[in-house]
Each structure stands twice: as structure tokens, then as C-alpha cells.
Design an enzyme around this catalytic site. Sequence first.
Site, mmCIF file in Angstrom:
data_model
loop_
_atom_site.group_PDB
_atom_site.id
_atom_site.type_symbol
_atom_site.label_atom_id
_atom_site.label_comp_id
_atom_site.label_asym_id
_atom_site.label_seq_id
_atom_site.Cartn_x
_atom_site.Cartn_y
_atom_site.Cartn_z
ATOM 1 N N CYS A 18 13.637 12.695 28.685
ATOM 2 C CA CYS A 18 14.407 13.292 29.783
ATOM 3 C C CYS A 18 15.887 13.222 29.448
ATOM 4 O O CYS A 18 16.293 12.552 28.497
ATOM 5 C CB CYS A 18 14.145 12.541 31.091
ATOM 6 S SG CYS A 18 14.671 10.832 31.002
ATOM 7 N N CYS A 21 17.570 9.936 28.910
ATOM 8 C CA CYS A 21 17.486 9.261 27.608
ATOM 9 C C CYS A 21 18.728 9.556 26.771
ATOM 10 O O CYS A 21 19.126 8.760 25.931
ATOM 11 C CB CYS A 21 16.247 9.735 26.846
ATOM 12 S SG CYS A 21 14.711 9.383 27.687
ATOM 13 N N ASP A 429 -8.867 -1.954 -11.623
ATOM 14 C CA ASP A 429 -9.644 -2.432 -10.488
ATOM 15 C C ASP A 429 -10.803 -1.449 -10.321
ATOM 16 O O ASP A 429 -10.668 -0.284 -10.695
ATOM 17 C CB ASP A 429 -8.743 -2.441 -9.246
ATOM 18 C CG ASP A 429 -9.504 -2.850 -8.011
ATOM 19 O OD1 ASP A 429 -10.250 -3.831 -8.094
ATOM 20 O OD2 ASP A 429 -9.368 -2.175 -6.984
ATOM 21 N N ASP A 629 -4.951 -0.361 -6.144
ATOM 22 C CA ASP A 629 -4.514 0.454 -5.016
ATOM 23 C C ASP A 629 -3.162 0.020 -4.462
ATOM 24 O O ASP A 629 -2.638 0.628 -3.546
ATOM 25 C CB ASP A 629 -5.576 0.460 -3.914
ATOM 26 C CG ASP A 629 -5.881 -0.941 -3.405
ATOM 27 O OD1 ASP A 629 -5.089 -1.858 -3.686
ATOM 28 O OD2 ASP A 629 -6.909 -1.129 -2.737
ATOM 29 N N ASP A 633 -4.375 -5.549 -4.631
ATOM 30 C CA ASP A 633 -4.166 -6.096 -5.971
ATOM 31 C C ASP A 633 -2.728 -6.541 -6.197
ATOM 32 O O ASP A 633 -2.319 -6.694 -7.353
ATOM 33 C CB ASP A 633 -4.482 -5.018 -7.012
ATOM 34 C CG ASP A 633 -5.796 -4.340 -6.731
ATOM 35 O OD1 ASP A 633 -6.792 -5.048 -6.699
ATOM 36 O OD2 ASP A 633 -5.796 -3.118 -6.526
#
Lengths: 748, 126
Positions: A18, A21, A429, A629, A633
Site C-alpha cells: 500500500c 509502505c 560422489d 553436489d 560434500d
Amino acid sequence: MQGKDQQPVRLSIGGMSCAGCVSSVEKALRAVPGVIGANVNFAEHTALVQGRVSAAELVKAVIGAGYEAAELSGENAEQEKEAAEFGYYRSLLRRALVAALVGGPLFLAGLLGVLPPLDTLSGRLFWLLVGVATLGVLIYSGGHFFTGARKSFFAHSANMDTLIAMGTGSAWLYSMVVIIKPDLVPTLAQHAYFEAAAVIIALINFGSALEMRARGRTSEAIKRLIGLQPKTARVIRNGQEVDVPIESVGLDETLRVRPGERIAVDGVVIEGHSSVDESMLTGEPLSVAKQAGDEVVGGTINVSGSFLFQARRVGSQTVLAQIVAMVRQAQSSKPAIGRLADRISAVFVPTVLIIAVLTLVVWLHLWPDASYALVATMTVLIVACPCALGLATPMSIMVGVGKAAEYGVLIRNGEALQQSGRLTTVVLDKTGTVTAGKPVVTTVISLGDWSEPQLLSFAAAVETGSEHPLAAAVLAASQQQEGLVVPSVQGFEAISGHGVSASVDGHSILFGNQRLMSQQQIDCTAIGGRLDELAAQAQTPILLAVDQRLAGIIAIADPVKSDSEAAIRRMHAIGLKVVMLTGDHQTTANAVAAQVGIDEVMAEVLPQHKADKVAELQQRGEVVAMVGDGINDAPALARSDVGFAIGGGTDVAIESADVTLMRGSLHGVVDALQISRATLANIRQNLFGAFFYNALGIPVAAGILFPLLGLMLNPMLAGAAMAMSSVTVVSNANRLRLFKVSGLEQEQ
Amino acid sequence: MGGVMGFMLLVDVLALAVIGFIVWWFWLYKPRAQVSANVAEPVEIIVADGVYTPAYIEQPQGQALVLRFLRRDPSPCAEQVLFADLGINAELPLNQPVDVLVPAQRPGEYGFGCQMQMYRGTLIVK
């Protein structure tokens, strides 16, 4: 976000609902020390802040007030930079031209022997006029060298400007003494060197202009990335679709994207579906399907449908902006290989000045004609080129890092690039790196009267509502099966550690492992050796019984990525050892490793012990890359010599490792290594060239060949050589732009 | 003959003096470092004509410091600043101030410069 000094900062503001704000945000911004004025545009969800304050402080203040904010980067920054560089390039050419117009005719006339002698009044008058014209050249075309030399001197520093100013300045001064006070100079040494001074200034300015053009090409990759950012976006405001400049797109605003258009900012699809080409950011050639709830990234291309999305990241917060920032940062970093050149550069110019003084003294001692001493000294000053040394490493890094970005490989800094070139072992991995990280139904075997789709529908029915990862795989498989109806289920019971039982369409269903079947006294003889076969293929078998009779097997596996095997083959081809590190059971790990050709398996390793395994390999003398990832790791990535975070597209956290692979493919590891090796080779060539040039050029300029061959290096030739040495280094670095990774096309 | 000998002796003495001056001026002389009166305020460094002004900056031990670079030199040589030992680098757009935050460092001297080491400065932490 960069700090600004009395320049307006534009912010995108999110969370404003509004007009009230607006005043809250403005109040928060004005409370930041240094802010002179702040105006919030509610319609555009932006704020313009004046003052002596950094964007970071402003963003913090807005967030502190309960809203969201991001700096809107200036879209014209790159254009302004290019305009400034082009202006400087033209000024260098202009300076070169003016100097050449004075020096060139003098040089030619000297060659033809038509210049007047110095020992007549008219001759001296002519040379005096030439001296004044040359002074004009030194001021207009070479003024920046003299200013730089003077300022450097008073800062107790010496650089290339010092050498050029001293070389050309001493030539002019000596020539003027010969003309005005010839008695001070022995008759044999009465020569004027105005043309040398002017031609040297012309050549060096021209060389700098060429170097600048070549340097522009070294940053083509970053320009290409910046070029992905559209200039406008179609925003829905007050129910209307309006085209607005990209910098006025606010957080949470809704945007429309039509087929063929580039997505303006990062966001989430809220309506419609499409496929998006993300290849320009990730290197992934296949389009990615998008529907409501999926993330889209600014700079990528909407291929097919039209959709609406909500802006979640704008300005400097977008993935594209972060990639650009990271590539820029990496391009300006320097690896250890460049440090030796830096150490030499730091002492280079004063050392050359000392060599020049020694050259002068030795020549004065050994040769009666003082002009030889002057020519040799001047030539030493002119031929020495600290720039070639200084440019050798950064130019190659600039092109190499940019080239890697083209392949969807983001290299954090020059050190990571250098280390990547030395790797001997790659540790992968398993889950999410070698495999897709998403279990799927891989095999459905019917052992009785029921068809495979029927078996899948029974299994899907009993797993409906289950949160087990394997259940998700069964449900996904049933959804993919066209026309498959999943019946309703009654009397569902989970049998812990064994499986589930339920009634489906009046049939009693058991779905679980072999122990469940034994417990329920189901005859399993029909299975034969199939369970062992499936396990050896890294598949997890689940048995299905219908009405107390074994009906079939549904096997689930985390399949290896389609290109993992090919990528590992490429790793072997470039001499790397490939190790797989996983917490899985040895049998499953072995099966996966066998599928893709991994050399060594380290299975049943707890996450907290992965870093120890990397250290173990390092103790064996291997230079180790860890590929994971980037989340689970982290310790192993940190322990390795080079940590590679492998992403599943643009959602990857680009800050998490030394090297980030935007495309979720192991090919990126090989691409990164090949580019790193090529870049290091290029740096070595440049360094060798620059060292060799100076190590050879300076003694020759000092006249070392004169006693043997009677040869003296012409100072104008020295000027040309000096100008071209930098151009050669930059051009050699530019060769990297043409580099193509090997083995990728054959494998795809 | 004696005149020539005397002249050459003078040349030698002058040459030695010039070499001594070069060594002292460029390598041994320690210019006074600019001390920031208030570490909360950035130290402004102008990048122009081949030199950082100031080129020597003192950073109090245990305190971070913001260096505000303002590049006036359009030559591409000036477009980067690197603190090789600290792993910090920044791009310097023309005529736009850029803040570089140097975190608290151990006592010592940390060089910074352009990529070609033609622009050079020193951060002295004590």
C-alpha cells in the site's frame, strides 16, 4: 554491490502492498547515514536514493524495515565502458598519426639523404624548427608518457612511461644540444635524433591502440553473458501488459513471456507451461520443461509456450548477474604461476634504468663517438618492455575463464584454474553426481498372469500416500504410463522393514522384500536368480504378490546419468584416475562403478569421513579433484585440491566450490580440465616469450653484437619491437578463444 | 689525454651516483604512509597517470579498512586492482568510485597493483 559516492542508487523494493509502505521504506532509507534524499516509486516498486552511501547499507535498511530490496545495476555500465575505451583507442590513434606525420617524412628524408647538414646556418635553422615540431609531438602525442613518468617518479615508482619518457626525452635533449651548442659535443657525435623520438612515440601509441583492440576481444565471453540480459520486460500492472525497462521490474511483480522471448529476471512460473533453453548459462543443449511452480532464470530463452511468472530476484541478485560477477572476479585474479613475473615486473624498470646507465658509461669508455653511447642507451630504454611480462598471465586467465564460462563451467579464480591443470585423480560422489539422484522404476517383470501395467497399478495403489523415496518412484512410473488407472485401496498396512499390504479392487496385495514373502508363505521359486542379477545391476528389487501368489518384480534404481560413462571415458583419455566415493553398499557401488568404468570404489564411507578419503589419496601423491553436489560434500570439497560443485541446471549455488558446473554433467569436469591445461600452456608461452624478448632485446640494444658483427639496434626498430611485444602476448592469449574441448562431440 | 681521463672519471663517478640514487629512490626509500584518521571513513585513492595517489596506506592492526578507488585513467592498464597476497581484486570502472573492503590483517606490508604491476601501492598494517 558496489559502494557509490554521491551517485544515485536504484533499488528494487519488494513487499510493498500500500501507499503507506512507501513512507515506511523512505523513512528507513533516509535514516541511513549519508543519505541525502530517498524517493520510492510505488508503481514501479523502485527507490532512488541520493547520497554518499553504499547500496549494501541501503538494502540492509530496507530489509530491516520488513521489506525486500535489491540493487538495480546500471544497464549502461558496459556500454559506457566500451564508449570510454573506444574514445581512448581513437585518441591513441590520433596521437600516433600526429607523431608519424612529423617523424615519418623526417625518417624517409634521412634515408634518401636530402636533409640539410648541421654545420650551416640554414641547416641549423631547419633543425631548430624540426626540434620545435618534435617538441610539439612529445607534448601532444607523448605527453601522457611524460606526465606518468613524472608522477611515478615522485611516488618513488617507475613504469613503462618512465622508460619511454627517458628514451625519447634524452634523444630530443641531446639533439637540441647538438643544434644550439654544438661545441659541447664532439664533431663525430653531432647527429640529431628528432625523427627517432617522433617515430618511437608514433609506434608506441599505435602499438597501445592495437593492444587495446586485442584486449577488447579477450573479454568477449563476459560481453556475451551481459548480452543475455534483455533490455525490457513485459510486466502486468493494473491488469495491463506493459513493456518496461528491465531496471524498473520490481520484486514480486508478474511478468509475461511469449515464445521466442528471453526471460527478463529470475522468478517462479505461476501460470502456463513451456520449455526453456538454458544452454547459454548451463551449456546443457536440451530445453527444460517448465510449469507452474518451476523456477525460471533471467537471460534464458522461452522456446515454446507463453507463461506468467513472478519476479523473485532482480538486478544484481539474479543468477545471470551473479555469474557475470563471478566470472569477472575470476578473470581479474592471478594464479601462482604469474607471481614470478610480478616479482620481476616490480623491480624491472629501475633495473633497466641501471642497465641504461652502465651502457652509457661502457660506450663512452670504449668508443670515441659519443652518439653511439646515446643511441645504445636510448635503445635499451625503449626496447625494454615490462608490459609484455605483466600482461602474460592476466590476458590468458581472462580468455581461459571466459572460455570455461561458455561451456557452463564457472572457475572461481586463477588459482583454481592452475590447480585444475595439475590434477591426476578425480573423486566422484555417487548420488547426484554419477547417478541422477532420483530413484526411478527401472524394471517391471511379470511372473504370473498379470501384465506389467497391471502390476504397476497395484503397486502404485498400495504406495499412494506413502512418503518413502521408493514409493515416489513407483507413483512417478505409474503417472508416466499412459492410460494407467490407479485403483482405490483399502485396508492398507505398513509392515515395518518389510513392505506393505492392502486390498485393491478386491485383490489382496503384498508389496515388499523377500522376507515379507517368506513371512506370508508365498512361493518364490519363480524368481530364480533374478534378484541377484538385479542387485548386480545396482537395482533394488521389490516383490509383488496378488492373492497370495507371486505376481512379479518391480526394480527401482538411481540410474546413472546418460552421459556419465562417456564423461568418464574422456577423463581416462586425458590420463585421469577416476575414484567413486559413496555411502552405499559395496555391491551396489561396484555395480554402478562397473556401468560407467570407474577405476576405484570407496564404498560405505560415512559423509563425515569423505574428506579423510580425499586426504588419503593426496598422501599417495595424487592431485585430487572432488566432484559433488556442493552441499553434502562440503568438507571433502574443501579438502580436495580443486572442489567441483555439480549443479542440476541454474539452481546450483555458484559460491560453493572452486569450480561450479552449471550443467549437471560430468563432461564439465573434463571441459574444465582441458581448458585449464590449455590456459596454463598459453600462460607459459606468454611468459617465455616475454622473458625471452627482454633477455635478448636488452643486451642487443646495449650493443653486445657490435664488437662481433658491428651491429647496433636502431632505436626506431626497438620502439616497434617494444610496441609489438605486448600486442603479441595479447594476440597469443586471444588464440585461446578458438580452443575447443576434445572428445565431447564424439561422445554426444 | 689527462683531460679525457678526468672527464671519464667524472662520468664514472656520476654514473655511480645515479645508480645509487636509483637504488635508494625506487627500492630503499620508504615514503610516509597515509593514515586514515577514522577507519570508518574510506581512504580515497585516485588512479591516474600511472600512480595511485596515495600509494602507501597504513591500516591499523585488527581493523578492517575501506579503500575507495576512483579511476581517472582511461587506459585499460588501470581497470583492475589486485591485492595478490590477500586474494582481493576489483574492477575499476572509469570515473566511478569503487569501495574495496580490506579485512583486518596481520602486521606486515601487502602490495597491490594493476594486473601489469605498472600501478603499484602498498598497504602497511601495524
